[in-house]
Enzyme design. Structure first.
Site, PDB file in Angstrom:
ATOM      1  N   ARG A  75      24.700  49.428  51.835  1.00 10.72           N
ATOM      2  CA  ARG A  75      25.824  48.732  52.478  1.00 10.72           C
ATOM      3  C   ARG A  75      26.004  47.274  52.061  1.00 10.72           C
ATOM      4  O   ARG A  75      26.942  46.624  52.518  1.00 10.72           O
ATOM      5  CB  ARG A  75      25.744  48.819  54.011  1.00 10.72           C
ATOM      6  CG  ARG A  75      25.792  50.226  54.541  1.00 10.72           C
ATOM      7  CD  ARG A  75      26.239  50.284  55.972  1.00 10.72           C
ATOM      8  NE  ARG A  75      25.259  49.728  56.899  1.00 10.72           N
ATOM      9  CZ  ARG A  75      25.357  49.854  58.222  1.00 10.72           C
ATOM     10  NH1 ARG A  75      26.384  50.495  58.750  1.00 10.72           N
ATOM     11  NH2 ARG A  75      24.438  49.346  59.013  1.00 10.72           N
ATOM     12  N   ASP A  76      25.142  46.757  51.196  1.00  6.87           N
ATOM     13  CA  ASP A  76      25.352  45.379  50.736  1.00  6.87           C
ATOM     14  C   ASP A  76      24.918  45.226  49.277  1.00  6.87           C
ATOM     15  O   ASP A  76      24.266  44.251  48.904  1.00  6.87           O
ATOM     16  CB  ASP A  76      24.585  44.398  51.626  1.00  6.87           C
ATOM     17  CG  ASP A  76      25.154  42.976  51.553  1.00  6.87           C
ATOM     18  OD1 ASP A  76      26.317  42.822  51.110  1.00  6.87           O
ATOM     19  OD2 ASP A  76      24.449  42.023  51.927  1.00  6.87           O
ATOM     20  N   ILE A  77      25.299  46.231  48.456  1.00  6.01           N
ATOM     21  CA  ILE A  77      25.037  46.126  47.016  1.00  6.01           C
ATOM     22  C   ILE A  77      25.934  45.025  46.455  1.00  6.01           C
ATOM     23  O   ILE A  77      27.154  45.074  46.580  1.00  6.01           O
ATOM     24  CB  ILE A  77      25.324  47.468  46.307  1.00  6.01           C
ATOM     25  CG1 ILE A  77      24.305  48.537  46.739  1.00  6.01           C
ATOM     26  CG2 ILE A  77      25.307  47.299  44.787  1.00  6.01           C
ATOM     27  CD1 ILE A  77      22.892  48.296  46.288  1.00  6.01           C
ATOM     28  N   THR A 119      29.556  42.497  52.367  1.00  2.82           N
ATOM     29  CA  THR A 119      30.099  41.273  51.773  1.00  2.82           C
ATOM     30  C   THR A 119      31.520  41.548  51.276  1.00  2.82           C
ATOM     31  O   THR A 119      31.717  42.486  50.501  1.00  2.82           O
ATOM     32  CB  THR A 119      29.192  40.807  50.613  1.00  2.82           C
ATOM     33  OG1 THR A 119      27.859  40.633  51.115  1.00  2.82           O
ATOM     34  CG2 THR A 119      29.693  39.497  50.021  1.00  2.82           C
TER      35      THR A 119
END
Length: 221
Positions: A75-77, A119
């Site tokens: 969920r935040d690559i 992000t």
């Protein structure tokens, strides 16, 4: 519980003196992160070599393969969460907002996540639209990171968050002409497929690893 040469290792977690925070001890990546590498290269006008892009892409895919096979959605690559342990080795880090999706007893139904988190530049359209999502949102973010490596820019930019959301949900982006001259059609094609607005049209890790052009580069690992 996850072990991979392409995921930063967790060693232990210790409570800080005030008991309200946790100190997490992980493997050390001495060369910083991919976003800083991209920034340094951009300042010097030194594009990444195609072979280096392939290597980093394959290492990220192998890390995601392990996570996704365990039901984990990162969920935040983003490039800031891809750490460099060596000039030729990147590792996925920061699973602080990751979630685990459990398979239900009916094999054709997968649990989906609903929390809008991540992000903004890297958020998949389905998250912006408040739709349920699964591991395919990580594949979108991987596409953004790949675009970054190829162009030293983001595919989607906006003056406001609403403008950014609109552009991402429309899937409207441009590939600079010099990028098409610098890199192979196969690499650019993978990026295009990762940035498909419809998650059902986006490849999974396994589908990407099964592509002939990807198999031809596996010896880089």
């Amino acid at each position: 519980s996850i072990t991979s040469p392409f995921i930063i290792s967790f060693y232990e977690a210790l409570p800080v003196e005030d008991q309200k925070r946790l100190c997490i001890v992980t493997e050390y990546a001495k060369l910083g992160d991919l976003s800083h590498l991209i920034e340094r290269r951009k300042l010097r006008n030194r594009p990444l070599q195609e072979e280096q892009v392939w290597l980093f892409l394959l290492e990220m895919l192998e890390g995601l393969r392990i996570l996704h096979s365990c039901g984990v959605v990162h969920r935040d690559i983003k490039s800031a969460n891809i750490l460099l342990s060596a000039p030729d080795l990147v590792k996925i880090a920061d699973l602080g907002i990751a979630t685990v999706l459990h398979k239900h007893k009916y094999p054709y139904y997968k649990e989906m996540a609903k929390t809008q988190i991540g992000t903004p530049y890297y958020l998949a359209p389905e998250i912006w639209k408040n739709l349920p999502y699964d591991q395919k949102c990580d594949m979108w973010s991987l596409g953004v990171v790949l675009y970054e490596m190829l162009t030293f820019s983001f595919p989607f930019l906006g003056r406001t968050q609403f403008d950014l959301q609109r552009r991402i949900c429309a899937g409207a982006y441009q590939i600079p002409k010099y990028t098409e001259r610098l890199y192979s059609r196969e690499l650019i094609s993978i990026m295009r497929h990762l940035l498909k607005v419809n998650p059902f049209e986006r490849p999974s890790v396994e589908e990407l690893l099964d592509l002939q052009c990807v198999k031809e580069h596996m010896d880089l690992l």
